[in-house]
Design an enzyme around this catalytic site. Structure first.
Site, PDB file in Angstrom:
ATOM      1  N   GLY A 276      19.564  59.917  18.210  1.00  0.00           N
ATOM      2  CA  GLY A 276      19.754  60.819  19.347  1.00  0.00           C
ATOM      3  C   GLY A 276      21.175  61.334  19.467  1.00  0.00           C
ATOM      4  N   GLY A 280      23.053  65.209  20.068  1.00  0.00           N
ATOM      5  CA  GLY A 280      23.828  65.367  21.294  1.00  0.00           C
ATOM      6  C   GLY A 280      23.070  64.919  22.524  1.00  0.00           C
ATOM      7  CE  LYS A 281      16.987  65.854  21.506  1.00  0.00           C
ATOM      8  NZ  LYS A 281      15.663  65.612  20.883  1.00  0.00           N
ATOM      9  CB  ILE A 282      22.284  59.153  22.938  1.00  0.00           C
ATOM     10  CG1 ILE A 282      20.773  59.088  23.193  1.00  0.00           C
ATOM     11  CG2 ILE A 282      22.959  57.854  23.350  1.00  0.00           C
ATOM     12  CD1 ILE A 282      20.380  58.799  24.616  1.00  0.00           C
TER      13      ILE A 282
END
Length: 340
Positions: A276, A280-282
């Site tokens: 993730g 760039g989600k985490i």
């Protein structure tokens, strides 16, 4: 390096047991570490905690645990499958799921009108009654609304009919916790809507906008995933949507997941938080733990460990023409902050 610390058998609270487990190995350690990350989130002054709920958690007996998390504001936003919400309504209206067995003649069950969810049974006739009740409720609604608004309308009406108040959607309605269901058609709620005299339209793209707005306007965000599926991706993608709108959030700041899936199959339910990060989600700096465990084992243990933990503050969502988030409310004062 720190040495592992064998767990001593002694009188201790569940919280102390979990903290002790965090100094052992394997998935016991991960469960203890997940507990510590959740505690860190609750210590933050300005954070929004989002939970993704998938898997047949309500039929498996996790319903009151999720309601407890909502009422005590250990979570602030719930993104759920439609099935969990339907089964929650089913029990709120006085119907039940039953202890069954996975070792059974399923054709016999079919002839008896019994539906099976692994080792849990339910009566098809009772599901059909709930379908019809929901169809009548949905027929009263009008307009183009997000699933959050739609579920709020359902909750207000289910509350009046409910024989069991410890409902997920009723707890959320009373606590000001928004509930989203982006795949709502893929459930018995969708079946009920299909047979209703329907004037209401559920705009799931509005869900994308509203949930992204919550993430963008939150100082920090933490995510807790029970299983994976649509709820996990729906929360994850808010970071991508925000970036495309010109807002760089940098990814979620905290992340916990309870899953039995594995990353090598390529599915989202098993994909790692490290993966993730590449999207760039985490956040690269996030506190993150994935526990490979049946959530029906993990949730009761961790939530009992959280008992009596007082959150410093929690967000209040003010839904007007433009969403506003106020972090000035202490968790034990949330009802007053909501004006309830």
């Amino acid at each position: 390096m720190q040495p592992t610390e064998p767990i001593e058998v002694s009188e201790k609270s569940v919280a102390d047991l979990l903290l002790a487990m965090s100094k052992t190995g394997f998935q016991g350690r991960k469960l203890g570490e997940a507990f510590k990350v959740w505690l860190e989130m609750l210590e933050e002054d300005e954070i929004t905690i989002l939970m993704g709920l998938a898997g047949a958690m309500v039929p498996a007996g996790m319903r009151k645990i999720i309601a407890y998390l909502i009422r005590n504001r250990y979570i602030d936003v719930l993104i759920s499958t439609g099935a969990n919400l339907f089964h929650d309504i089913h029990e709120a209206l006085g119907f039940r799921h039953y202890l069954g067995s996975e070792n059974v003649d399923d054709f016999y069950l079919y002839n008896e009108g019994i539906d099976r969810i692994y080792d849990v049974f339910a009566y098809e006739s009772e599901f059909n009654k709930v379908d019809c009740i929901l169809a009548d409720i949905i027929s009263e609604l009008d307009g183009v609304v997000s699933s959050r608004k739609f579920i709020g309308e359902l909750a207000a009406r289910v509350y009046r009919l409910a024989s069991e108040k410890e409902s997920i959607i009723v707890a959320a309605y009373e606590s000001g916790v928004p509930v989203f269901c982006p795949a709502i058609a893929d459930s018995s709620i969708g079946i009920a809507a299909a047979i209703a005299d329907r004037r209401v339209v559920i705009d799931t793209i509005k869900d994308v906008e509203e949930l992204t707005d919550i993430v963008v306007k939150s100082k920090k965000t933490g995510v807790i995933y029970v299983s994976g599926g649509v709820p996990k991706n729906f929360i994850q993608q808010t970071e991508v949507v925000a970036r495309l709108k010109g807002v760089e959030k940098g990814g979620h700041d905290y992340a916990i997941q309870f899953t039995t899936d594995m990353p090598q199959w390529g599915g989202l339910s098993g994909c790692t938080f490290e993966e993730g990060i590449s999207w760039g989600k985490i956040s690269q700096k996030s506190k993150k733990v994935q526990v490979h465990v049946d959530a029906t084992i993990a949730l009761p243990v961790i939530v009992h460990g959280l008992q009596n933990v007082k959150r410093r503050s929690c967000p209040v969502f003010i839904w007007d023409r433009e969403l506003k988030i106020d972090y000035g409310c202490l968790s034990h004062e949330v009802s007053a902050c909501q004006g309830l």
